[in-house]
Structures are given as C-alpha cells and as structure tokens.
Design an enzyme around this catalytic site. Structure first.
Site, PDB file in Angstrom:
ATOM      1  CD  GLU A 188      -2.182  -1.008   3.034  1.00  0.00           C
ATOM      2  OE1 GLU A 188      -1.864  -0.104   3.826  1.00  0.00           O
ATOM      3  OE2 GLU A 188      -2.957  -1.905   3.320  1.00  0.00           O
ATOM      4  CE  LYS A 213       5.836   5.045   6.696  1.00  0.00           C
ATOM      5  NZ  LYS A 213       5.473   6.323   7.266  1.00  0.00           N
ATOM      6  CG  ASP A 271       4.541  12.729   4.566  1.00  0.00           C
ATOM      7  OD1 ASP A 271       4.526  12.503   5.794  1.00  0.00           O
ATOM      8  OD2 ASP A 271       5.347  13.501   4.021  1.00  0.00           O
ATOM      9  CE1 TYR A 311      -2.634   3.050   9.016  1.00  0.00           C
ATOM     10  CE2 TYR A 311      -2.733   4.760   7.335  1.00  0.00           C
ATOM     11  CZ  TYR A 311      -2.390   4.347   8.618  1.00  0.00           C
ATOM     12  OH  TYR A 311      -1.811   5.224   9.478  1.00  0.00           O
ATOM     13  CE  LYS A 330      10.570   7.009   6.489  1.00  0.00           C
ATOM     14  NZ  LYS A 330       9.908   8.054   7.214  1.00  0.00           N
ATOM     15  CB  CYS A 386       9.911  45.751  13.957  1.00  0.00           C
ATOM     16  SG  CYS A 386       9.918  45.810  12.158  1.00  0.00           S
ATOM     17  CB  CYS A 401       9.975  50.239  12.042  1.00  0.00           C
ATOM     18  SG  CYS A 401       8.795  49.238  12.945  1.00  0.00           S
ATOM     19  CB  CYS A 452       6.161  44.831  12.901  1.00  0.00           C
ATOM     20  SG  CYS A 452       6.360  46.616  12.990  1.00  0.00           S
ATOM     21  CB  CYS A 482       6.771  49.046   9.791  1.00  0.00           C
ATOM     22  SG  CYS A 482       7.952  47.715   9.629  1.00  0.00           S
TER      23      CYS A 482
HETATM   24  S1  IVH Z   1       0.106   0.542   8.987  1.00  0.00           S
HETATM   25  C1  IVH Z   1       0.741  -1.439  13.057  1.00  0.00           C
HETATM   26  N1  IVH Z   1      -0.314   1.569   6.613  1.00  0.00           N
HETATM   27  O1  IVH Z   1       3.100   5.335   8.890  1.00  0.00           O
HETATM   28  C2  IVH Z   1       0.770  -0.874  11.703  1.00  0.00           C
HETATM   29  N2  IVH Z   1       0.692   2.945   8.275  1.00  0.00           N
HETATM   30  O2  IVH Z   1       5.638   4.590  10.367  1.00  0.00           O
HETATM   31  C3  IVH Z   1       0.199   0.464  11.639  1.00  0.00           C
HETATM   32  N3  IVH Z   1       1.158   5.228   7.532  1.00  0.00           N
HETATM   33  O3  IVH Z   1       2.018   5.628  12.201  1.00  0.00           O
HETATM   34  C4  IVH Z   1       0.584   1.257  10.490  1.00  0.00           C
HETATM   35  N4  IVH Z   1       0.355   5.016   5.491  1.00  0.00           N
HETATM   36  O4  IVH Z   1       0.815   6.978  10.450  1.00  0.00           O
HETATM   37  C5  IVH Z   1       0.177   1.778   7.846  1.00  0.00           C
HETATM   38  N5  IVH Z   1      -0.790   2.363   4.482  1.00  0.00           N
HETATM   39  C6  IVH Z   1      -0.312   2.572   5.707  1.00  0.00           C
HETATM   40  C7  IVH Z   1       0.223   3.809   6.120  1.00  0.00           C
HETATM   41  C8  IVH Z   1       0.732   3.955   7.409  1.00  0.00           C
HETATM   42  C9  IVH Z   1       0.916   5.837   6.374  1.00  0.00           C
HETATM   43  C10 IVH Z   1       1.826   5.877   8.686  1.00  0.00           C
HETATM   44  C11 IVH Z   1       1.096   5.687   9.984  1.00  0.00           C
HETATM   45  C12 IVH Z   1       2.062   5.064  10.921  1.00  0.00           C
HETATM   46  C13 IVH Z   1       3.377   5.327  10.279  1.00  0.00           C
HETATM   47  C14 IVH Z   1       4.346   4.224  10.629  1.00  0.00           C
END
Ligand code: IVH
Length: 686
Positions: A113, A115, A117, A225, A312, A406, A409, A424, A430
């Site tokens: 899946e 990840k 952000d 997720y 990552k 500031c 000024c 300011c 200013c």
């Molecule tokens: S699973 C126990 N799935 O990444 C497993 N986490 O570094 C729980 N995150 O705290 C996490 N996308 O905030 C999972 N598809 C995804 C995710 C995901 C983002 C974040 C989540 C977690 C952090 C872990």
C-alpha cells in the site's frame, strides 16, 4: 409537526443525506444536485432546531464545526499505535521476507500500500457511530480530536447498515490533498496570513486548531488502512480493506496483493515512478503480511509489528551549516525567520536559504546559529530545515531567541493569541509594510500597474514620493524625471541601477492612469484589507455593487453572504471604522478609481450568454463546482432543476436516472461534457 412525525422525518433525512454523501465521496457518483442535497440538509437543520431533543451527535448537520476545544484531552489508546520498521533498500526488504518465511514456514501473501504522509488517526465506532478520534501521540496515548475530525466530510459519522461489529477501531491517515493545500496557501498569501510549509504541517496544524469551524473550512481528507475489533468477518487484511470500503471509509485504491517479495518490489518501482502525479504526498510503501492468522503468529516486537514494514523513498536531503537567521517583515507585519545556509547542492539546485516559518518552529527544532542542519526538499519549492545534528553542536552555541523588536522599524513585536506568528504593529510607518502594501496594490491581480514593478516602488518610497496607494495618483512627470537609484544587491553589494528616463516616466504615468479602469472588485482587493483576498473581494463587489453600500453594511449583512464569516466581517468593519482608511479611500475616489460594479459585469457576457444549464453527474475534466464555475465564467447560468427555462442538461457520468427521465420527457437538450467543451472552445475551457 407531531413529535413522532418529526423524529421519523429526522431519521429519514439523516439516512438520505448519509446515502448521498456516500455516493458523492466514496463512489464519486452523485445522484442528486448540490442544491437538492443542500435542501435536504436545510430541512434537517430546521427540524433539529424545532426539536433539539432529537439531535443525534452523529447527525450530518453536526459537521460544520463551531465547537471550540480549549485543551485537547489526552486519551489512552485501546491498542497502542505502534510505528513501522523502515527500510530503504531492496536488500532489507528481502531480509524482511526471510524473517517472515522463517517464522511462518508456509506460503503467504503480501499486500503493498502507499505510505501516506499525513497524520495518523484512530477512530472508534460503537453501534456504527463515530465516538472517538484520537491522534497517535506517543503511541500509548494521543489527543482527543473528535470535534475536529467530525468536520471531515468523507469520514462516516454513522454507518449505513448493520453488518459491522458492535465496537471496532479503524486507523488511517488524515492528509491534505496537494491541490487543496496550494489553493489554501494561495488564499492565505493573498490575505497576508502565514502560509503552511507543506501539506503535512498544514494537516497537523489544522487538527490541533481549537475552533472546529476553521477545521471545517480546510480541505482535509483521510485514507484508512487498518481495522481491529472482535467479530470482523474477514480473515485477511486485503478483505478488511474491502469491508471498510463497503462501510463507507475511504481506502486508497492503489494497492496490490502478491505472493512474493519481488511482486512488492515491482509495485514499489511503479509507485516511485507515478508518485509525482498523485494529488497527495507519500513517503514510501507499506508492506503487510495479508492473512490475519499469520499476522497473529508473527506478532510484535516492543516497537513494531513483525508482519509489516515500511519501504521509504529517500528524501532529497543535505547537511549544511546555519550561518545566520534573517527576519523578514511582510505587508501585514508578520515576521518570518529565514535561515542563511552555507550553500549546498540539493536536488540539482544550490540552496542558500531555507524558511524557518516562525518562533514555534525554531524552538521545536532547537536550531542555533553555527549548527549543522538537515535540509530537505520535498514536494514543496522552499527547502526546509528538518532537524539539527546535535552531536556536532559547538559547546559555546547559544539558544536562538526570537527577536522582540521589529528589525525594520524597531517597534516592539506583538503576538495574536492562538497564532504562531509575531507581528510588527507599526502598520503606518514600518517600511516593508508600507512597501508591501504598495506592491500588493499595483500587483497583477489588483490594479495591474506593471510599469511600476521591479524595484520602482522601492525608488518612489525611498524618494519620499509615495507612502499610500493614493499618492501614486498625485505623481507628476517632473517629479519623476531623472530619478536614479542603485538598489541593494546580494550580500551588501550594489545591485540593479534604476533610472527614470522620459520613456520610463511616461510608462509609469500611463500605467497609473490606466488603472482607473480596473473594475471595482479588483480595487477592493487592492486595498489589502486583512482576509479580503481576490475571491472575497469579488463576492463583496457582486453583492453590494458599490463601495457606498458596502460601507453602510452591518455585521449581519456581511455574514449572511456566502463564505463571509465572522472573521472577515470583523476585519472589514474595523478597516472601515478607521478614519485614516476612509480618508485614503476618499482620495482614491477623487483620483477616479472605480467604486462601483459596472452593469455589464453583473449581467452575463461570453459565449454562453443567455443560456441556462442544469448539471448532473460526474465529469472528467471538471469537479462539480468547477463545471458550474466554467459555465458562469462563460456567461451561462446554472439552475439546479429542470424547468421550462432550461436550455441544456449537461450530463456527466452516472447522471441520476430521475433527472435523465425528466430531461427526456421535457424535451430539453441533453449534452455531454465533450459537447460542452466544444461549445466554450479550447482557450476558455479549464
Ligand atoms: S500501517 C501497526 N499503513 O506510517 C501498523 N501505516 O511509520 C500500523 N502510515 O504511524 C501502520 N500510510 O501513520 C500503515 N498504508 C499505511 C500507512 C501507514 C501511512 C503511517 C502511519 C504510521 C506510520 C508508521
């Protein structure tokens, strides 16, 4: 209405609204117009006002926010929110696969899946109702942000059917789409508010906002997720995601299920290539063992599950030294700290400066002059300092004290409670605030006096010729001719030389004179009233038609206008209450600026002039609001229901069957999105 009848209708309306919300947000296939939807919501609101005893905290009306949370309560998680082990290489992924293989010693599938952000969130549902939303916090306990999370429209407050367990928890990531983030920052810039560094910061800042009505206006979204609870009828993670989707939660559809790690590596490569096209930030891919039984066999270490790992993507990062901190004052007086760095190559460009945002960011990072800092360039253009290399810190380094006066000024800085920025307060004298306001006034979207750009305002200010925008209209040819100035360049060196020769002076005066033709809505924007950006100015100009009417309006008149809230209304009233602002406006009136919307701006023009449309369904090139705006921009009108006045029904995908029948019966012409694009022509389509 009888009580029992009211309750029946309230329940009915709540279900209808939920159903249409689901079609709109989860299926992307609305069946009714926004107008019809709003009417249902309005009816429910009215009934709830009459019968407050029937207001369910999960009613669809309870999303607009308004509740203020003073301090977010810290709540313990039922199951700790663990983090994931990170890897950065294929080799480490193969090690992970080997570890899983060794423990399971049987075939297994992986799910890959994105990840996301954003900010992780845990939602608890009881009897199908959202009862709690908690941030991750330290993993053991987090902040109760339920009030704010309830305003996120795509998060179900109550589930539609009875197939879910009595109590369960879902976890996911709240994020801000890039498009919404850009739009929001653009608006903030226009109104002089501090912009957010990136969508993630904007998301976490928003979730911790005390006023939930502000949260309701921010474009937050969520992907889920993880599902936990007793009695869940799905034995694999992949199926659980499908179940979540069925219950109305947003699931990211970019996912895969494969039976070996090389399938995951392929997925990672595909995602890596495509990530720049996504409308949200991701920082990697999460890999999970699919079977829940196998997940249980693998278990957890003290920090993270053994059945999952995060791959990552390398952020583009460099380490360099912080040489000094400058403080810049913007047109609204906000003071922004900027880091001067030892030049370093990052993602193909030399970086010398990075924003430090505000005092809170400086103290959170504990960054000091002389430190080695990590600089990152993510999706955003401005590089940011992400952390400090404490081990190489010089023993004699001193903590950074944010300036208290500031730098321009000398006025004592002030802070507005609840905001991170220092201001300011010396608005009137200013220099960067005065120059900033003048630059805003002449900018393209305001008075568009482009003959005055690039340093000329600086020269006029420096010569003492212009302080207020109205001074521009008093400038005379002889005053300007032969002025010369060398602007300051980089690191104290002399920069560009500006000389006002005949041609330049003529251009400047012509530009100023031509600006008298700029329509009222842009004049209003040009005034630089706090919180009155381009869109708000347009709304006000269309609504009041003249400055005079706007000046005579009261708080109640202002807040009844769509999208004008308490803060904007207050800002307008306090601006117009100040004598010096009124004097300034009077000078602009005398100069001949337009203070009224002209007739042909309120009546329609353009290729769709005189045509009335009804819009239904989902479109490929436009959002629903986008296509309506496009029609209006091209002179057409949009109505919500078909009548004798309708010229065209613009049908997208999944147009509601009811509407199609009505259109066919009434003989109104049904056109497709493609037909529409043909009508407006390529140059004005969005
Ligand atoms: S699973 C126990 N799935 O990444 C497993 N986490 O570094 C729980 N995150 O705290 C996490 N996308 O905030 C999972 N598809 C995804 C995710 C995901 C983002 C974040 C989540 C977690 C952090 C872990």
């Amino acid at each position: 209405m009888e009580k029992s009848e009211a309750l029946k209708r309230i329940t009915e309306l709540s279900e209808l609204i939920r159903h249409h919300n689901y079609l709109y947000y989860q299926q992307d296939a609305p069946e009714i117009t926004d107008f019809a939807f709003d009417s249902l919501l309005k009816e429910l609101e009215i009934l709830e006002k009459q019968f407050p005893e029937f207001i369910d905290p999960n009613s669809p009306t309870q999303r607009v926010g308004g509740e203020i949370t003073r301090v977010f309560k810290s709540v313990k998680h039922k199951y700790p929110m663990l983090s994931l082990d990170n890897t950065y290489s294929e080799g480490e992924l193969k090690d992970f696969d080997n570890r899983v293989q060794k423990i399971l010693n049987e075939p297994y599938d992986f799910v890959g899946e994105l990840k996301i952000d954003g900010v992780s969130i845990s939602l608890t549902y009881e009897s199908g109702k959202l009862v709690k939303a908690i941030t991750r916090g330290d993993g053991v306990q987090g902040d109760d942000v339920t009030t704010n999370v309830r305003t996120i429209l795509s998060i179900p407050l109550a589930l539609p059917d009875n197939e879910y367990p009595a109590e369960f928890e879902v976890r996911g990531e709240i994020y801000m789409p890039r498009s919404g983030f850009d739009k929001m920052n653009q608006q903030r810039e226009e109104t002089g508010e501090q912009i957010f560094a990136n969508p993630r910061n904007a998301t976490s800042g928003t979730l911790k906002t005390q006023d939930s009505s502000i949260v309701a206006q921010r474009p937050l979204e969520a992907f889920f997720y993880f599902l936990a609870g007793d009695g869940i009828d799905a034995s694999s993670h992949y199926e659980r995601l499908n179940l979540l989707k069925k219950w109305g939660f947003r699931i990211c559809d970019i996912r895969t299920r494969v039976n070996n790690i090389s399938g995951i590596i392929d997925f990672i490569n595909e995602v890596g290539e495509g990530r720049k096209h996504l409308d949200f930030d991701i920082d990697g891919v999460v890999i999970k063992v699919d079977s829940i039984r196998q997940q249980e066999r693998l278990g957890f270490t003290s920090k993270s599950p053994r059945w999952a790992i995060a791959y990552k993507f390398q952020a583009e990062e460099a380490i360099t030294r912080l040489l000094s901190i400058d403080y810049q004052v913007g047109r609204t007086g906000v003071v922004t700290p900027v880091a001067n760095l030892e030049p370093v190559l990052l993602a193909g460009t030399v970086v010398k400066r990075a924003t430090l945002h505000n005092a809170d960011v400086i103290s959170a990072l504990d960054v000091r002059v002389g430190d080695f800092v990590h600089v990152e360039k993510g999706g955003e253009i401005i590089p940011k300092i992400t952390s400090v290399n404490f081990s190489s810190r010089h023993a004699a380094s001193v903590p950074t004290d944010f300036i208290s006066v500031c730098p321009e000024c000398g006025s004592e800085l002030e802070k507005i409670e609840g905001e991170s920025a220092w201001y300011c307060p010396n608005e009137k004298s200013c220099p960067p605030q005065i120059k900033g306001k003048l630059e805003h006034f002449i900018s393209r979207k305001a008075m568009n006096i482009d003959s005055l750009g690039e340093g000329k305002i600086e020269v006029l200010f420096d010569q003492g010729l212009v302080r207020l925008p109205a001074d521009l209209y008093d400038l005379q040819y002889d005053q300007l001719l032969n002025i010369e100035k060398v602007l300051p360049g980089e690191s104290g060196k002399p920069g560009k030389k500006i000389s006002f020769r005949e041609k330049t002076v003529e251009n400047i005066l012509n530009g100023i004179n031509n600006s008298k033709e700029v329509p009222f809505e842009r004049v209003l924007f040009a005034l630089g009233i706090r919180l009155v950006g381009e869109t708000v100015a347009k709304k006000l100009a269309r609504h009041f038609v003249s400055l005079e009417k706007l000046l005579n309006s009261k708080y109640e008149d202002l807040v009844q206008i769509d999208e004008i809230g308490d803060k904007i209304a207050q800002s307008l009233l306090s601006y117009f209450a100040a004598d010096e602002n009124i004097n300034h406006i009077n000078r602009l009136i005398e100069a001949g600026l337009k203070m009224e919307t002209e007739a042909d701006e309120t009546t329609t023009r353009g290729v769709l002039k005189g045509k009335t449309f009804v819009v239904s369904g989902v479109f490929e090139h436009f959002s629903r609001d986008g296509i309506k705006q496009s029609i209006e921009k091209n002179g057409g009108k949009v109505n919500s229901s078909i009548s004798s006045k309708t010229d065209f029904v613009l049908a997208g995908e999944n147009m509601g069957p009811e509407k199609r029948r009505k259109a066919e019966n009434s003989g109104v012409k049904i056109i497709s999105e493609e037909d529409y694009l043909g009508m407006i022509g390529p140059e004005i389509s969005e």
